[in-house]
Design a protein around this motif. Structure first.
Motif, PDB file in Angstrom:
ATOM      1  N   LEU A  80      44.863  13.235 -11.945  1.00 45.51           N
ATOM      2  CA  LEU A  80      45.245  13.142 -10.536  1.00 45.51           C
ATOM      3  C   LEU A  80      45.974  14.405 -10.103  1.00 45.51           C
ATOM      4  O   LEU A  80      46.841  14.917 -10.827  1.00 45.51           O
ATOM      5  CB  LEU A  80      46.177  11.950 -10.309  1.00 45.51           C
ATOM      6  CG  LEU A  80      45.561  10.552 -10.280  1.00 45.51           C
ATOM      7  CD1 LEU A  80      46.659   9.516 -10.471  1.00 45.51           C
ATOM      8  CD2 LEU A  80      44.832  10.314  -8.972  1.00 45.51           C
TER       9      LEU A  80
ATOM     10  N   TRP B 119      40.276   6.103  -5.331  1.00 46.50           N
ATOM     11  CA  TRP B 119      39.840   5.187  -6.389  1.00 46.50           C
ATOM     12  C   TRP B 119      39.479   5.987  -7.628  1.00 46.50           C
ATOM     13  O   TRP B 119      38.887   7.064  -7.541  1.00 46.50           O
ATOM     14  CB  TRP B 119      38.621   4.385  -5.928  1.00 46.50           C
ATOM     15  CG  TRP B 119      38.866   3.396  -4.832  1.00 46.50           C
ATOM     16  CD1 TRP B 119      38.733   3.610  -3.490  1.00 46.50           C
ATOM     17  CD2 TRP B 119      39.280   2.032  -4.983  1.00 46.50           C
ATOM     18  NE1 TRP B 119      39.042   2.466  -2.787  1.00 46.50           N
ATOM     19  CE2 TRP B 119      39.380   1.482  -3.677  1.00 46.50           C
ATOM     20  CE3 TRP B 119      39.578   1.223  -6.070  1.00 46.50           C
ATOM     21  CZ2 TRP B 119      39.756   0.163  -3.444  1.00 46.50           C
ATOM     22  CZ3 TRP B 119      39.963  -0.090  -5.840  1.00 46.50           C
ATOM     23  CH2 TRP B 119      40.048  -0.613  -4.545  1.00 46.50           C
ATOM     24  N   LEU B 120      39.838   5.454  -8.797  1.00 41.58           N
ATOM     25  CA  LEU B 120      39.497   6.077 -10.067  1.00 41.58           C
ATOM     26  C   LEU B 120      39.573   5.020 -11.163  1.00 41.58           C
ATOM     27  O   LEU B 120      40.249   4.011 -11.000  1.00 41.58           O
ATOM     28  CB  LEU B 120      40.460   7.216 -10.397  1.00 41.58           C
ATOM     29  CG  LEU B 120      41.909   6.842 -10.779  1.00 41.58           C
ATOM     30  CD1 LEU B 120      42.524   7.946 -11.627  1.00 41.58           C
ATOM     31  CD2 LEU B 120      42.764   6.576  -9.561  1.00 41.58           C
ATOM     32  N   ASP B 121      38.876   5.269 -12.255  1.00 44.64           N
ATOM     33  CA  ASP B 121      39.017   4.394 -13.426  1.00 44.64           C
ATOM     34  C   ASP B 121      40.061   5.035 -14.327  1.00 44.64           C
ATOM     35  O   ASP B 121      39.748   5.865 -15.186  1.00 44.64           O
ATOM     36  CB  ASP B 121      37.681   4.239 -14.147  1.00 44.64           C
ATOM     37  CG  ASP B 121      37.749   3.250 -15.293  1.00 44.64           C
ATOM     38  OD1 ASP B 121      38.828   2.662 -15.505  1.00 44.64           O
ATOM     39  OD2 ASP B 121      36.729   3.059 -15.989  1.00 44.64           O
TER      40      ASP B 121
ATOM     41  N   CYS C 201      41.085  13.432  -7.444  1.00 45.68           N
ATOM     42  CA  CYS C 201      41.041  13.090  -8.867  1.00 45.68           C
ATOM     43  C   CYS C 201      39.794  13.684  -9.505  1.00 45.68           C
ATOM     44  O   CYS C 201      38.803  13.990  -8.835  1.00 45.68           O
ATOM     45  CB  CYS C 201      41.075  11.579  -9.074  1.00 45.68           C
ATOM     46  SG  CYS C 201      39.620  10.700  -8.462  1.00 45.68           S
TER      47      CYS C 201
ATOM     48  N   ASP D 153      38.243  14.887 -13.876  1.00 41.72           N
ATOM     49  CA  ASP D 153      38.545  15.167 -15.284  1.00 41.72           C
ATOM     50  C   ASP D 153      38.666  16.680 -15.457  1.00 41.72           C
ATOM     51  O   ASP D 153      37.691  17.370 -15.769  1.00 41.72           O
ATOM     52  CB  ASP D 153      37.449  14.592 -16.174  1.00 41.72           C
ATOM     53  CG  ASP D 153      37.762  14.734 -17.655  1.00 41.72           C
ATOM     54  OD1 ASP D 153      38.846  15.247 -17.990  1.00 41.72           O
ATOM     55  OD2 ASP D 153      36.914  14.342 -18.478  1.00 41.72           O
TER      56      ASP D 153
ATOM     57  N   ILE E 218      40.303  10.552 -16.335  1.00 37.50           N
ATOM     58  CA  ILE E 218      40.407  11.041 -14.969  1.00 37.50           C
ATOM     59  C   ILE E 218      41.859  11.404 -14.657  1.00 37.50           C
ATOM     60  O   ILE E 218      42.765  10.584 -14.812  1.00 37.50           O
ATOM     61  CB  ILE E 218      39.894   9.993 -13.965  1.00 37.50           C
ATOM     62  CG1 ILE E 218      38.452   9.613 -14.292  1.00 37.50           C
ATOM     63  CG2 ILE E 218      39.994  10.527 -12.544  1.00 37.50           C
ATOM     64  CD1 ILE E 218      37.474  10.760 -14.211  1.00 37.50           C
TER      65      ILE E 218
END
Length: 612
Positions: free
Chosen positions: A517, A456-458, A506, A508, A515
């Protein structure tokens, strides 16, 4: 005649290693296509005849592309000659470097030797209090001649800083005769030399060189004859050194007892996914605790981190002996399911333990409907799930679960499809330990992908959790959250190169607020050599593009904002990790920048000669 078919359904119940070995020889994309999560030793009989016979076990297909017998034998010959070059030619160079025998190096170079060294290279440098790393890459223009004496001096300059004989390894990335099929003519190979050891007391260092080599046909005799090296062009030099080792083995010191863990070297049956490690401060004492899961049920244990350092096995005192059931669970996550602020323990099988304010755990499998919801959704005979991850996808305050599934039989290596064992599942947390299957209404089934794990990531900074699912048999997908109502599937880049993904992480990396990957995907130098030597026009361009994608290795998708990602794994030189599994991002040296730890490995025939 061998064929690549659009439908590669096989009657053989082969392990991944066995299928990969056959594909390497029979279908010319080497060790980079797989038939599931399972890995084992390659077959002992890999003669051309045996491979051809194995290929006939494939079911008929509607469409096929042929590789003629002479071309197949030619590719086989190139691999053989690559092994000869490494064993005899490079083996002699390794001995000369370790013994500091400059005359031996000079004796291997021809009288008319021609070399090249970078003159005005592109430089990249990093330095902090502990680590210095430097890389020089040959520019498109700007090189100077390199004599045989200068080559020997260059190699020994690389060796000189090591306090004792360093370890040296050569790998062949590409190899072929300059005139195709003319095995007795001149050859060219693109190779990597890696040298590593201690520069001083507990001060590790490493040197590597990317170079192009010219030589005659590699045979046992020719590689031991004087003057076999005709040319050596240096394309990149990299070095790194640290004031101390960045990691050290502490499992005994920290009392992490590994005697109960499954050991493939000591067991009659190899288990490919033997367990996992999951970290969480379950009792909020500011010390990280570790859950270890294992194929051996006695290996399942919760280790509590201690303020003075080390760990204590608290499996029994935390009421978690139930983890050691006859069918051990190995895929888990810590997540606060009931909203009380304490992370509970959830397994991909549907078993649940509630965290009782850090004092103990209580099993809630019966009270929760997670196990029943999973069973009702997929049927009791379907394959188990490979991972479970969590996020509050609809922002209602309850943490939801996403369960992934890997495996299945590939129905087409070229069309990214498989005989799916079932969809992935998105389970909405309704509160009070109840869950609802919202997979289809949210459109996050996984698209028949073999998904070892998800993250999950934004991705677009809209404060709604998005989801990336990887794929063993093709490209993964980014599911963009539509304000908690559903997800929109999209590619992260116009050219996605993440075939064979067995891990994703993930973070930054460049601290730009987006973010990124990193996908750990299968990479093989053998695969690169075979695909690189396929005859021109032997397959349609779209097929060749797919084949090149299969051997591209791990990928780093750099988030440029607005759902635009750039595939930069190769430019950062973090793509050719090997047989990559579960990578992670973390700031290991506390400098404010995320680092990448990428695992790689393969079950080997010989404990002293690991694959990977």
């Amino acid at each position: 005649m061998l064929r690549i078919r659009t439908k590669l359904v096989t009657r053989m119940r082969c392990s991944r290693g066995r299928i990969l070995a056959l594909l390497a020889m029979a279908f010319c994309f080497s060790y980079l296509a797989s038939c599931g999560r399972h890995t084992s030793n390659p077959p002992s009989d890999t003669t051309p005849g045996a491979v051809a016979e194995a290929a006939t076990s494939l079911t008929p297909a509607e469409t096929s592309w042929s590789l003629e017998e002479p071309d197949r034998v030619y590719l086989w010959d190139l691999e053989h000659h690559s092994n000869v070059l490494v064993k005899y030619g490079f083996g002699a160079i390794v001995r000369a470097l370790q013994e500091q025998d400059g005359d031996a190096i000079r004796g291997m170079t021809a009288e008319d030797f021609q070399g090249q060294l970078h003159d005005q290279p592109t430089e990249t440098r990093f330095e902090d209090a502990t680590l210095v790393a430097h890389r020089e890459r040959l520019a498109a223009t700007g090189s100077k001649p390199l004599t045989r004496d200068e080559l020997a001096a260059f190699l020994f300059d690389l060796r000189q800083p090591f306090a004792s004989a360093p370890k040296v390894r050569f790998d062949v990335k590409l190899i072929s005769p300059n005139s195709p099929h003319d095995l007795d003519g001149e050859w060219t190979a693109t190779c990597v030399m890696r040298m590593w050891g201690e520069l001083g007391t507990h001060a590790p260092g490493e040197r590597s060189v990317l170079f192009r080599l010219r030589f005659g046909r590699p045979t046992n005799a020719s590689m031991q004859a004087p003057g076999w090296i005709r040319g050596w062009s240096i394309e990149q030099v990299a070095s790194s050194q640290a004031s101390q080792f960045l990691f050290r083995e502490v499992h005994e010191e920290y009392k992490l007892d590994d005697q109960y863990l499954y050991d493939n070297w000591k067991s009659a049956q190899a288990v490919q996914n033997s367990g996992g490690i999951f970290a969480c401060d379950f009792n909020r004492d500011a010390c990280i605790d570790v859950l270890v899961t294992d194929a051996n049920m006695l290996g399942n244990a919760l280790f509590q981190g201690l303020p003075e350092g080390g760990f204590a096995d608290v499996t029994a005192s935390m009421n978690l002996l139930g983890l050691r059931n006859p069918v051990p669970d190995i895929d888990a996550t810590f997540v606060d399911l009931d909203g009380d602020g304490w992370e509970d323990l959830v397994f991909a099988s549907g078993r649940v333990w509630r965290n009782m304010a850090g004092q103990s755990f209580t099993e809630m499998t019966t009270q929760a409907n997670l196990f029943r919801t999973i069973g009702a959704s997929v049927g009791q005979t379907r394959a188990r799930f490979s991972s479970v991850t969590s996020a509050d996808f609809n922002r209602d305050g309850n943490m939801d679960l996403y369960l992934t599934r890997s495996g299945g039989t590939p129905t087409s290596w070229l069309q990214d499809t498989r005989d799916s064992p079932g969809d992935n599942l998105l389970l909405q947390n309704l509160g009070d330990w109840q869950f609802a299957d919202v997979t289809h209404e949210c459109a996050v089934e996984g698209g028949a992908r073999s998904t070892f794990v998800s993250v999950w990531l934004d991705a677009n900074n809209d404060l709604w959790p998005d989801l990336y699912v990887i794929n063993e048999y093709g490209d993964g997908a980014l599911y963009v959250n539509q304000e908690g109502k559903m997800f929109r599937e999209t590619d992260v880049a116009a050219k996605t190169d993440d075939f064979g993904s067995m891990g994703v992480t993930c973070g930054d990396i460049d601290n730009d607020g987006n973010i990124d990957l990193y996908l750990g995907s299968m990479y093989s130098k053998a695969g690169s050599r075979v695909v690189g030597n396929l005859p021109a026009e032997v397959y349609p361009q779209d097929v060749m593009s797919k084949l090149r994608r299969l051997i591209s290795g791990s990928e780093f998708y750099q988030n440029e904002g607005a759902l635009k990602f750039a595939a930069t794994g190769e430019s950062y030189q973090i793509h050719d990790v090997g047989w990559a599994w579960g990578p992670t991002m973390a700031d290991f040296n506390n400098d404010g920048w995320l680092d990448i730890y990428a695992t790689a490995g393969y079950i080997s025939r010989d404990r002293n000669k690991p694959d990977g």
